[in-house]
Design an enzyme around this catalytic site. Structure first.
Site, PDB file in Angstrom:
ATOM      1  N   HIS A   7       0.837  -1.209   0.000  1.00 19.62           N
ATOM      2  CA  HIS A   7       0.000   0.000   0.000  1.00 19.62           C
ATOM      3  C   HIS A   7       0.863   1.248   0.000  1.00 19.62           C
ATOM      4  O   HIS A   7       2.047   1.206   0.309  1.00 19.62           O
ATOM      5  CB  HIS A   7      -0.971   0.037   1.184  1.00 19.62           C
ATOM      6  CG  HIS A   7      -0.349   0.008   2.551  1.00 19.62           C
ATOM      7  ND1 HIS A   7      -0.105  -1.153   3.238  1.00 19.62           N
ATOM      8  CD2 HIS A   7       0.076   1.007   3.359  1.00 19.62           C
ATOM      9  CE1 HIS A   7       0.437  -0.871   4.414  1.00 19.62           C
ATOM     10  NE2 HIS A   7       0.566   0.440   4.511  1.00 19.62           N
ATOM     11  N   HIS A  79       3.927   7.109   3.832  1.00 17.42           N
ATOM     12  CA  HIS A  79       4.869   5.993   3.661  1.00 17.42           C
ATOM     13  C   HIS A  79       4.414   5.079   2.535  1.00 17.42           C
ATOM     14  O   HIS A  79       3.273   5.163   2.085  1.00 17.42           O
ATOM     15  CB  HIS A  79       5.072   5.200   4.960  1.00 17.42           C
ATOM     16  CG  HIS A  79       3.857   4.476   5.490  1.00 17.42           C
ATOM     17  ND1 HIS A  79       2.992   5.036   6.406  1.00 17.42           N
ATOM     18  CD2 HIS A  79       3.369   3.232   5.246  1.00 17.42           C
ATOM     19  CE1 HIS A  79       2.036   4.163   6.705  1.00 17.42           C
ATOM     20  NE2 HIS A  79       2.237   3.061   5.993  1.00 17.42           N
ATOM     21  N   GLU A 130       7.679   1.087   5.036  1.00 14.96           N
ATOM     22  CA  GLU A 130       7.155   0.024   5.906  1.00 14.96           C
ATOM     23  C   GLU A 130       7.389  -1.306   5.206  1.00 14.96           C
ATOM     24  O   GLU A 130       7.166  -1.414   3.995  1.00 14.96           O
ATOM     25  CB  GLU A 130       5.644   0.253   6.109  1.00 14.96           C
ATOM     26  CG  GLU A 130       4.969  -0.793   6.988  1.00 14.96           C
ATOM     27  CD  GLU A 130       3.466  -0.534   7.179  1.00 14.96           C
ATOM     28  OE1 GLU A 130       2.872   0.204   6.373  1.00 14.96           O
ATOM     29  OE2 GLU A 130       2.900  -1.088   8.139  1.00 14.96           O
TER      30      GLU A 130
HETATM   31 CO    CO Z   1       1.100   1.264   6.329  1.00 13.31          CO
END
Ligand code: CO
Length: 134
Positions: A7, A79, A130
């Site tokens: 994502h 992020h 991440e």
């Molecule tokens: Co995230």
């Protein structure tokens, strides 16, 4: 080592407006908001055919995204999340390469109930990264 883009997370100053934008104007599949008290955020997931957009809104007084929203009042990309098969092996390789893992370096359970780690943005061209084990 890294796999799919899981994502892209976007911090938003107005969650209802962001939901309307993605659901009504863009016609996307948008989840209900979920409070993530352990992470100090409310998340909404927008499911696209090839990845997801994670809308982030502050939860509580000490939300880790509040400072970001103070600096970026219209919101912004917060992020990106890449998938890995083995988060411990990934971490050990990155640390051996001199890259910095945020926090205590131990994976936490993320918004999808899977182990995640965050990598220092200064080591990744100004982008908070991440990693999520899938
Ligand atoms: Co995230």
């Amino acid at each position: 080592m890294i796999g799919k883009l899981n994502h892209v997370a976007i911090a938003v100053p107005d969650l209802d407006a962001a939901v309307k934008l993605y659901r009504d104007s863009l016609g996307a599949d948008v989840s209900s908001p979920v409070d993530q008290p352990d992470h100090g955020v409310v998340t909404v997931f927008v499911t696209l055919p090839n990845t997801k957009i994670e809308l982030l809104y502050p939860l509580g007084d000490k939300s880790p995204i509040q400072g970001f929203l103070d600096r970026n009042q219209a919101g912004g990309i917060h992020h990106v999340c890449y998938e890995v098969d083995d988060i411990i092996a990934a971490r050990d390789k990155l640390v051996a390469d001199g890259l910095r893992v945020l926090g205590d370096g131990e994976p936490k359970i993320g918004a999808h109930d899977k182990p995640v780690l965050f990598l220092h943005p200064k080591d990744f061209n100004g982008t908070l990264v991440e990693l999520e084990e899938v």
